[in-house]
Write a protein that holds these residues in place. Structure first.
Motif, PDB file in Angstrom:
ATOM      1  N   SER B 359       0.798  -1.237   0.000  1.00 32.79           N
ATOM      2  CA  SER B 359       0.000   0.000   0.000  1.00 32.79           C
ATOM      3  C   SER B 359       0.828   1.283   0.000  1.00 32.79           C
ATOM      4  O   SER B 359       0.468   2.228  -0.691  1.00 32.79           O
ATOM      5  N   GLU B 363      -0.386   3.378  -3.166  1.00 32.90           N
ATOM      6  CA  GLU B 363      -1.139   4.610  -2.916  1.00 32.90           C
ATOM      7  C   GLU B 363      -0.231   5.830  -2.936  1.00 32.90           C
ATOM      8  O   GLU B 363      -0.573   6.878  -3.453  1.00 32.90           O
ATOM      9  N   TRP B 367      -0.346   9.367  -5.099  1.00 30.45           N
ATOM     10  CA  TRP B 367      -0.570  10.610  -4.354  1.00 30.45           C
ATOM     11  C   TRP B 367       0.522  11.629  -4.706  1.00 30.45           C
ATOM     12  O   TRP B 367       0.237  12.797  -5.003  1.00 30.45           O
TER      13      TRP B 367
END
Lengths: 193, 453
Positions: B359, B363, B367
């Motif tokens: 993750s 992610e 971002w």
């Protein structure tokens, strides 16, 4: 096939039943699977999918993936999870010539954005789109290892480097007059053994 | 003139054919290794040479080889990493395209040293045409008895195959490469166990970069000591550097370790200086994953010493004022290039290439890409800059493989050295709307004032 058609949404039994690769492709696939130890022929999946894509107008439908699974004696999901991971497998139809312009740093610093703009205007398509005649698809991709000859693009297995507007014009003219699909692979590819 | 070990016969026509390659002394290392040396002796020479992995990590090759487990009755594998996908790196392609037999020779000699009877060259799918050159060369090598059963009558057997990938940066990570070679998604494995214990098909495996394996040829021919005489300290031998960006002569250069960076960039023997008479703004010396350096830290270290093309000198100053030799992907940027846009470009790359397993990387890279994009478009605010620093910290070290680090470092370094340029994007949104604003109003790095002790 419409130029903007999306991939097959649902598995179609009739289409699946009609898929048959050429004898040459089937021999290549057989040879590829022999390159690995006994019981490990699944290893051939990546190169086999390149062959499958070349046999299926440049993209992998659910039916083609299912056919590959049968040829290799593995589950369809094993094929799909690989096909959906790697960027060179197309899961929807593309034009005969997919122009893949490298957009990563070294190419960017030497005008990759101008190349994309130029092709986009010339062919009247945006990134990700295909010309209405189904001839060209424009795509931007990450580093192709041609940083010293930037800007560049790949079409099928061909690298076109140190691009200028004149070079782009010439290659588009050539592809248009040849009119053939440009694949990443050719068949009879197992010439070493 | 710099000595060459890998690109020695670079300009010989038809070097890619076995007859021409043989006429230049090719395959001598195989004869020497198989007839006169034991596998242990070869490993010893590689250890003595000080050769370090040329794919980017710089791990000592001889040590990596000596870790290989040798359980009875279990096959061992040598896998060549020809996935070359680090942005800025194209040396392996150059080598394989012009001199495929050098790699094949290195594969035979190295496979013998490791006790492997089946070896693979995993090459990125985009290099399909290079894979054809290798396939043809391998067929020639089989026909002449350098591959196959009972090589040179010594009883040693080796089969060598090429496998093409299909477009995934992560497959350059050795355990992702092995997964891919097994016909799966390129998700890196948790280590340990390392491939030396459980690699391809769970068997002991060594994965080496193309250039590393090619370097075994001169090491076996001339001896490890001879190889170690070239270079400085723990950076021995020669290194292929892929030079790109805004320089006069982009291309692949074989250098002796220790060439000054200034000479490499500005002499006509190498890059030939900055293109179009512009100023150098920044340099990424080892592929996209390593920290970017501002002009004043490229040729000199923070302490004012000449920066050299070695593992140690390029990392002098750590991540505060140094970088890394990495894969030797040497990218130079001129004064017109926008560092914010370039950092966004790299972030987009890592977001695209994250395998999605962990993750923080899956992610975090996305971002960072979005924050950098809005900053570059003039739609960010000052907090975004610190947010990026925070994000980079939270990705680094928190993932299974080094892709997370590789995504974090360039962002952290760009902000460290070019913070004023990021702030400029917040302060002057109108000016940066045009993606080519750097061409109108170059922003050069600002050297921090010396801090008085």
């Amino acid at each position: 096939m419409s130029a903007h058609a999306h991939g097959t949404q649902h598995f179609d039994e009739t289409k699946r039943a009609n898929i048959k690769f050429s004898a040459e492709a089937l021999t290549t696939i057989e040879n590829l699977m022999k390159r690995y130890p006994e019981g490990k022929s699944k290893s051939a999946l990546l190169p086999v999918l390149h062959v499958a894509q070349a046999e299926s107008e440049g993209w992998l439908s659910a039916e083609v993936m299912d056919y590959v699974a049968e040829l290799m004696g593995i589950q369809s999901i094993e094929v799909f999870e690989v096909a959906s991971f790697y960027s060179m497998y197309n899961l929807r139809p593309i034009g005969k010539c997919q122009l893949e312009v490298c957009r990563t740093s070294s190419c960017w610093a030497r005008g990759a954005e101008d190349v994309v703009d130029y092709i986009s205007k010339k062919l009247n398509i945006k990134e990700g789109e295909t010309t209405t005649d189904g001839m060209f698809t424009l795509k931007t991709v990450e580093c192709l290892g041609s940083c010293g000859s930037a800007p560049m693009l790949q079409c099928g297995a061909e690298y076109h480097e140190n691009l200028t507007e004149a070079k782009i014009d010439a290659l588009i003219d050539r592809y248009r007059s040849e009119g053939t699909r440009k694949n990443y692979t050719d068949l009879n590819y197992t010439n070493s053994k | 003139m710099s000595r060459k070990l890998l690109l020695t016969h670079d300009n010989v026509p038809n070097l890619h054919t076995i007859d021409v390659y043989r006429s230049k002394g090719g395959y001598a290392s195989v004869e020497k290794a198989l007839k006169k040396m034991t596998p242990e002796e070869i490993v010893e020479e590689v250890k003595k040479s000080g050769l370090r992995g040329r794919g980017g990590a710089g791990f000592p090759t001889g040590m990596k080889w000596s870790f290989l487990a040798k359980p009875e009755g279990v096959p061992r594998y040598l896998v060549c990493n020809a996935d070359e996908s680090e942005p800025g790196t194209f040396k392996d392609r150059y080598l394989m395209e012009r001199n495929p037999h050098l790699l094949i020779e290195g594969m035979i000699t190295s496979s013998f040293a490791l006790g492997a009877n089946t070896s693979y060259i995993y090459i990125r799918g985009e290099y399909f045409y290079v894979s054809r050159i290798l396939e043809t060369a391998i067929a020639e090598a089989y026909a002449k008895g350098w591959l196959g059963k009972n090589i040179l009558g010594t009883g040693y057997n080796l089969d060598l195959y090429v496998q093409v990938g299909a477009g995934a940066y992560i497959c350059g990570e050795e355990t992702a490469l092995l997964e891919s070679l097994e016909g799966k998604r390129g998700n890196p494995r948790i280590k340990p166990p390392f491939p030396a214990i459980a690699g391809l098909y769970g068997c002991p495996t060594v994965v080496n970069n193309v250039e590393t394996i090619a370097a075994v040829v001169p090491i076996v021919n001339d001896g490890g000591d001879e190889y170690a005489k070239i270079g400085i300290g723990r950076s021995t031998g020669t290194k292929l550097i892929s030079a790109s960006g805004n320089i006069n002569k982009p291309g692949v250069y074989e250098i002796e370790m220790g060439v000054p960076v200034e000479e490499f960039i500005f002499s006509d023997q190498y890059c030939g200086g900055i293109a179009n008479g512009k100023r150098m703004k920044a340099c990424v010396p080892g592929g996209s994953s390593v920290p970017i350096l501002p002009d004043y830290l490229v040729c000199k270290t923070a302490t004012g010493e000449d920066r050299l093309m070695t593992y140690e000198s390029l990392s002098d100053g750590g991540f505060a004022t140094g970088s890394m030799l990495g894969s030797g992907g040497f990218i130079v940027y001129d004064e017109h290039q926008c560092v914010v846009r370039n950092t966004w470009n790299f972030s987009r790359f890592y977001h695209h290439e994250s395998c999605g397993q962990c993750s923080p990387c899956r992610e975090g890279t996305g971002w960072m890409e979005r924050v950098l994009h809005r900053l570059e478009k003039g739609m960010g605010n000052m907090n975004d800059i610190d947010l990026l620093v925070e994000l980079a910290k939270k990705i680094e070290g928190n993932t299974i493989c080094p892709l997370g680090d590789a995504a974090a470092w360039p962002v952290a370094a760009a902000i460290k050295h070019f913070r004023h340029e990021f702030e400029y994007h917040v302060l002057y949104p109108e000016k940066v709307k045009d993606s080519k604003h750097g061409h109108k109003e170059p922003i050069m790095p600002v050297k921090p004032a010396p801090v008085m002790a």
